[in-house]
Scaffold this motif. Structure first.
Motif, PDB file in Angstrom:
ATOM      1  N   PRO A 105      34.485-107.884  -0.809  1.00 53.53           N
ATOM      2  CA  PRO A 105      35.307-106.892  -1.536  1.00 53.53           C
ATOM      3  C   PRO A 105      34.888-105.453  -1.289  1.00 53.53           C
ATOM      4  N   MET A 106      33.619-105.232  -0.961  1.00 58.69           N
ATOM      5  CA  MET A 106      33.154-103.870  -0.707  1.00 58.69           C
ATOM      6  C   MET A 106      33.575-103.362   0.665  1.00 58.69           C
ATOM      7  N   GLN A 113      41.705-108.511   0.102  1.00 62.46           N
ATOM      8  CA  GLN A 113      41.136-109.281  -1.001  1.00 62.46           C
ATOM      9  C   GLN A 113      42.141-110.291  -1.543  1.00 62.46           C
ATOM     10  N   ASP A 114      43.405-109.895  -1.607  1.00 57.79           N
ATOM     11  CA  ASP A 114      44.439-110.812  -2.085  1.00 57.79           C
ATOM     12  C   ASP A 114      44.591-112.001  -1.138  1.00 57.79           C
ATOM     13  N   VAL A 115      44.572-111.741   0.163  1.00 55.82           N
ATOM     14  CA  VAL A 115      44.644-112.829   1.144  1.00 55.82           C
ATOM     15  C   VAL A 115      43.429-113.742   1.019  1.00 55.82           C
ATOM     16  N   LEU A 251      41.044-107.273  -8.692  1.00 55.85           N
ATOM     17  CA  LEU A 251      41.022-108.278  -7.632  1.00 55.85           C
ATOM     18  C   LEU A 251      39.600-108.652  -7.228  1.00 55.85           C
ATOM     19  N   GLU A 252      38.697-107.671  -7.214  1.00 61.15           N
ATOM     20  CA  GLU A 252      37.341-108.009  -6.797  1.00 61.15           C
ATOM     21  C   GLU A 252      36.660-108.951  -7.782  1.00 61.15           C
ATOM     22  N   GLY A 317      44.175-124.903 -10.177  1.00 64.77           N
ATOM     23  CA  GLY A 317      45.356-124.572 -10.961  1.00 64.77           C
ATOM     24  C   GLY A 317      45.040-123.664 -12.136  1.00 64.77           C
ATOM     25  N   ALA A 318      43.917-123.900 -12.806  1.00 63.06           N
ATOM     26  CA  ALA A 318      43.522-123.036 -13.916  1.00 63.06           C
ATOM     27  C   ALA A 318      43.300-121.606 -13.440  1.00 63.06           C
ATOM     28  N   PHE A 319      42.627-121.461 -12.294  1.00 61.37           N
ATOM     29  CA  PHE A 319      42.417-120.112 -11.770  1.00 61.37           C
ATOM     30  C   PHE A 319      43.741-119.471 -11.375  1.00 61.37           C
ATOM     31  N   PHE A 320      44.643-120.256 -10.775  1.00 65.02           N
ATOM     32  CA  PHE A 320      45.943-119.713 -10.376  1.00 65.02           C
ATOM     33  C   PHE A 320      46.695-119.150 -11.585  1.00 65.02           C
ATOM     34  N   ALA A 321      46.688-119.884 -12.686  1.00 71.66           N
ATOM     35  CA  ALA A 321      47.373-119.401 -13.885  1.00 71.66           C
ATOM     36  C   ALA A 321      46.703-118.149 -14.438  1.00 71.66           C
ATOM     37  N   ALA A 322      45.370-118.120 -14.406  1.00 75.22           N
ATOM     38  CA  ALA A 322      44.658-116.949 -14.921  1.00 75.22           C
ATOM     39  C   ALA A 322      44.880-115.731 -14.042  1.00 75.22           C
ATOM     40  N   ARG A 323      44.991-115.940 -12.761  1.00 74.65           N
ATOM     41  CA  ARG A 323      45.191-114.813 -11.848  1.00 74.65           C
ATOM     42  C   ARG A 323      46.606-114.251 -11.955  1.00 74.65           C
ATOM     43  N   MET A 324      47.606-115.144 -11.927  1.00 79.07           N
ATOM     44  CA  MET A 324      48.994-114.687 -11.944  1.00 79.07           C
ATOM     45  C   MET A 324      49.450-114.288 -13.348  1.00 79.07           C
ATOM     46  N   ARG A 325      48.808-114.858 -14.390  1.00 81.53           N
ATOM     47  CA  ARG A 325      49.193-114.644 -15.797  1.00 81.53           C
ATOM     48  C   ARG A 325      50.631-115.089 -16.068  1.00 81.53           C
TER      49      ARG A 325
END
Length: 409
Positions: A105-106, A113-115, A251-252, A317-325
């Motif tokens: 990220p730095m 970072q999104d990719v 994102l970082e 899946g849990a991370f996907f939901a948390a990221r996209m909200r």
């Protein structure tokens, strides 16, 4: 004379392939505004044809042995580098990768970072499916259902009960494992194509239930307002000490969360692979009847493979939901299952580095060629077809895939 005939036939096939490629390319570039154009398609085709012809000529010369003076030293150098890497301690190979992953990220912008986050999510999914397909040899076409179960579990717990992300992670894994057992129990008595068709059906059943259960999942509208992950950090104000809750929305921060989940998945799948359970999975993959005769409870181990693979899908899946909200049924279609399966097959079934390379090839490379938007997917599909012809076992085949005593004898 036979060599001449064989060479002539190979050139004929090569010419037919170029003609077929032009027939595919022309509708993409030659039909615009109701008119037919040939110049643009021919220009692109000509560049591809020249490059392919050069590669094909070099290939034929190599097969005829006329490039041995160049290829032999290169092969010797490749073998020497491979031997040196094989003798090197593992930490020397992993340390640069870990340092680069932590500093990524730095060194990059938001788009990169999104990719990278997308790649890491698919690495988790690919390694989870690798347990089912690569280790146990069960073709699963509905794996994305466990991804959806994990995402909707966190979405519902977060929106309706305000359960934190870190508490929801094990809950999502448990729910996905239970879903894997429910789907696996009635299907695992089947084999081969029948198993693939039934798992495809169950995956679609899960998606349709999510799409139609309006009271629980919101149906096609999905669930909005999912909370991002957060942590408590020490906070000092006027000499007093307290904890402040920080939402990890940047994102970082999200990158480091999915990096930790991907690292956990890699270590867990590696441990499974080299355990007694992993040996039982491989025995079932190689010959299920022989494994059962040797005392392996094939049904229970196949059910365990489904549950373990579903756990990693639930975490992703849990991370996907948390990221996209936000989650909706459109994110869990069959094409996603096919995408994850393609990563496993392209990288090498049963191989952890192969799945990682497959995720990079199928997620990062299309983004790298986004500027060629008109025909990037055509070129990408052609590259995949060539890869399967050149390396049918995958980019990084598993070391123990198919290694049986009767084969070595």
């Amino acid at each position: 004379m036979s060599m001449t005939r064989g060479s002539r036939k190979s050139w004929q096939y090569f010419g037919l392939g170029l003609a077929w490629f032009y027939l595919l390319l022309w509708p993409l570039l030659g039909i615009r505004d109701g008119e037919l154009h040939f110049a643009d398609a021919f220009a692109v085709w000509l560049r591809v044809a020249v490059g392919a012809t050069i590669c094909f000529v070099l290939y034929r010369l190599g097969k005829a042995g006329r490039l041995d003076g160049v290829l032999s030293p290169l092969a010797a150098a490749r073998d020497a580098v491979g031997d040196a890497l094989g003798r090197a301690p593992r930490w020397m190979l992993l340390a640069p990768v870990i340092v680069f992953a932590l500093a990524y990220p730095m060194l990059t912008n938001r788009y990169a970072q999104d990719v990278a986050i997308n790649v890491l999510v698919y690495i988790c999914l690919g390694l989870g499916l690798n347990v089912v397909v690569g280790l146990c040899g069960l073709l699963d076409l509905g794996y994305i259902a466990f991804y959806g179960v994990g995402a909707y579990t966190y979405a519902l717990l977060s929106v309706h009960y305000s359960v934190p992300f870190w508490v929801c992670l094990p809950i999502c894994a448990i729910f996905a494992a239970v879903a894997g057992c429910f789907i696996g129990y009635p299907t695992l008595r089947m084999r081969g194509d029948y198993l693939a068709i039934v798992t495809l059906g169950f995956g679609e059943i899960v998606r349709i239930v999510i799409n139609n259960w309006m009271a629980l999942t919101g149906g096609p509208n999905g669930i909005l307002g999912i909370k991002s992950p957060g942590i408590y950090i020490p906070h000092f104000v006027d000499g007093s000490f307290s904890f402040e809750y920080l939402l990890l929305r940047k994102l970082e921060y999200l990158y480091y969360i999915i990096l930790a989940l991907a690292a956990f998945t890699i270590v867990a799948v590696h441990r499974i692979n080299f355990s007694r359970i992993g040996r039982a999975f491989e025995a079932i993959r190689e010959d299920e009847t022989a494994a059962e005769l040797m005392g392996v409870d094939t049904f229970r181990f196949k059910l365990l493979a489904y549950a373990l693979g579903a756990v990693f899908g639930g975490l992703a899946g849990a991370f996907f939901a948390a990221r996209m909200r936000f989650v909706s049924p459109e994110s869990f279609t069959f094409i996603e299952s096919a995408m994850v399966l393609a990563m496993v097959v392209l990288g090498g079934m049963g191989s952890i580095p192969g799945v990682i390379l497959g995720a990079l090839a199928l997620v990062a490379l299309p983004e790298a060629f986004r500027e060629f938007e008109l025909y990037r997917m055509l070129a990408f599909g052609g590259a995949m077809a060539v890869m399967m012809l050149v390396r049918p076992a995958g980019l990084w085949p598993a070391a123990r895939m198919g290694k049986r005593s009767d084969d070595t004898e």
